[in-house]
Design a protein around this motif. Structure first.
Motif, PDB file in Angstrom:
ATOM      1  N   UNK A  67       0.848  -1.190   0.000  1.00 54.51           N
ATOM      2  CA  UNK A  67       0.000   0.000   0.000  1.00 54.51           C
ATOM      3  C   UNK A  67       0.888   1.247   0.000  1.00 54.51           C
ATOM      4  N   UNK A  68       0.547   2.264  -0.768  1.00 53.04           N
ATOM      5  CA  UNK A  68       1.363   3.485  -0.769  1.00 53.04           C
ATOM      6  C   UNK A  68       1.517   4.060   0.637  1.00 53.04           C
ATOM      7  N   UNK A  69       2.736   4.533   0.941  1.00 56.98           N
ATOM      8  CA  UNK A  69       2.982   5.082   2.274  1.00 56.98           C
ATOM      9  C   UNK A  69       4.102   6.103   2.231  1.00 56.98           C
ATOM     10  N   UNK A  70       3.985   7.076   3.118  1.00 54.79           N
ATOM     11  CA  UNK A  70       5.051   8.029   3.383  1.00 54.79           C
ATOM     12  C   UNK A  70       5.679   7.651   4.715  1.00 54.79           C
ATOM     13  N   UNK A  71       6.963   7.327   4.701  1.00 51.91           N
ATOM     14  CA  UNK A  71       7.712   6.988   5.910  1.00 51.91           C
ATOM     15  C   UNK A  71       8.451   8.244   6.367  1.00 51.91           C
ATOM     16  N   UNK A  72       8.260   8.622   7.626  1.00 53.90           N
ATOM     17  CA  UNK A  72       8.906   9.814   8.178  1.00 53.90           C
ATOM     18  C   UNK A  72       9.843   9.371   9.294  1.00 53.90           C
ATOM     19  N   UNK A  73      11.115   9.721   9.170  1.00 60.26           N
ATOM     20  CA  UNK A  73      12.118   9.274  10.140  1.00 60.26           C
ATOM     21  C   UNK A  73      13.046  10.430  10.502  1.00 60.26           C
ATOM     22  N   UNK A  74      13.443  10.464  11.769  1.00 59.88           N
ATOM     23  CA  UNK A  74      14.412  11.451  12.223  1.00 59.88           C
ATOM     24  C   UNK A  74      15.815  10.872  12.175  1.00 59.88           C
ATOM     25  N   UNK A  75      16.777  11.636  11.654  1.00 60.73           N
ATOM     26  CA  UNK A  75      18.128  11.076  11.514  1.00 60.73           C
ATOM     27  C   UNK A  75      18.892  11.011  12.834  1.00 60.73           C
ATOM     28  N   UNK A  76      18.273  11.466  13.939  1.00 58.60           N
ATOM     29  CA  UNK A  76      18.862  11.327  15.268  1.00 58.60           C
ATOM     30  C   UNK A  76      18.038  10.408  16.171  1.00 58.60           C
ATOM     31  N   UNK A  77      17.102   9.676  15.589  1.00 56.41           N
ATOM     32  CA  UNK A  77      16.210   8.809  16.369  1.00 56.41           C
ATOM     33  C   UNK A  77      16.829   7.425  16.529  1.00 56.41           C
TER      34      UNK A  77
END
Length: 313
Positions: free
Chosen positions: A206-216
């Protein structure tokens, strides 16, 4: 950075709406937030995380996202999952404390009862577009939404393969979502949350936008570091988009609430970016031909001091 958007409108919230669910230890409580006006409104199901706060991990959390999405045309439905500290259900259930399967089933139950929800909420009857449904989740809520989008795992209790994919959900937003299992997990996670051990994304189409922090780094959960939260992008088939936020921690600037203690990287501009980009992404996914997402990507790319980057596949 300013993305061209619809004009915000007043919103209405109604909670708790109580749904009796056969076999569930307690009734399902939900909050519905909607634009005060408008018809044929698209829907976002929002799954809360499992942070240290007492009430954010419930229908009471995530106001920065909920208020924004509703002010810009979405109806947002938030359940309180069984894992919430507000319920304090203890650890006797085999899926406690995270109730990974029940969380996904909560969302399915909401979809099964959209007509009843629409009728029960004042000023909402006849205003929902049941064909345009998206789902979003932060942290543990990201795991919930991953499963609904087609990710899968093996039940650690009975060894069965679990498929919770929900075809009525047309697009997803995964905010600081957990990644793969296996050797990516910390010893703590393997021992305390064994359902994570077999998590994989090969079927999450299913289409998705993954949002991630580069300090997480999420060191209590993974030995991989921040890259773990990008697994739902890199290990799943397309179409997918990845928004990497620079200098962002697990709170992504403060998406779980206004001025909350659990946010270690509070940044209103970062939250505004998440608000606007997630809105643009869902508009374009739910309305074929809508150019909001492409326009938003261009604005971010051409910014003099971008707060993140976007990859697509």
């Amino acid at each position: 950075m300013e993305i061209t958007m619809s004009v915000p409108t007043p919103i209405l919230s109604y909670s708790p709406l109580v749904l009796p669910v056969p076999g569930r230890p307690v009734d399902l409580h939900i909050k519905v937030t909607a634009p005060a006006e408008g018809d044929n409104l698209p829907i976002i199901l929002l799954s809360h995380g499992q942070g240290p706060s007492n009430h954010l991990s419930s229908l009471h959390g995530y106001a920065p996202l909920v208020d924004f999405w509703a002010a810009h045309g979405f109806v947002v439905i938030q359940p309180t999952h069984l894992s919430s500290r507000t319920l304090d259900l203890g650890s006797d259930h085999p899926e406690a404390p995270m109730y990974w399967r029940s969380r996904a089933q909560d969302m399915m139950y909401i979809l099964d009862h959209l007509d009843a929800i629409e009728s029960a909420v004042p000023l909402l009857a006849g205003r929902l577009d049941h064909s345009r449904v998206a789902a979003a989740g932060h942290s543990m809520g990201g795991n919930t939404i991953s499963l609904l989008l087609g990710a899968s795992l093996t039940d650690p209790v009975d060894g069965t393969d679990v498929d919770l994919k929900e075809p009525r959900i047309k697009a997803g937003i995964l905010l600081a979502a957990p990644g793969r299992g296996g050797d990516a997990l910390s010893e703590f996670t393997t021992q305390n949350y064994p359902f994570f051990s077999t998590m994989h994304f090969t079927g999450m189409d299913t289409p998705a936008l993954v949002v991630a922090g580069d300090q997480d780094a999420s060191r209590h959960l993974t030995v991989v570091g921040p890259d773990w939260h990008t697994d739902p992008y890199f290990l799943a088939p397309g179409p997918k988009d990845l928004l990497t936020l620079f200098d962002a921690g697990h709170g992504l600037g403060g998406v779980s609430g206004y001025d909350v203690a659990e946010t270690t990287d509070e940044n209103p501009k970062r939250v505004a970016l998440v608000q606007q980009l997630t809105w643009a992404y869902l508009r374009s996914q739910l309305y074929p031909g809508d150019t909001s997402w492409e326009a938003a990507k261009t604005v971010l790319t051409e910014s003099d001091n971008p707060m993140g980057r976007i990859e697509s596949k």
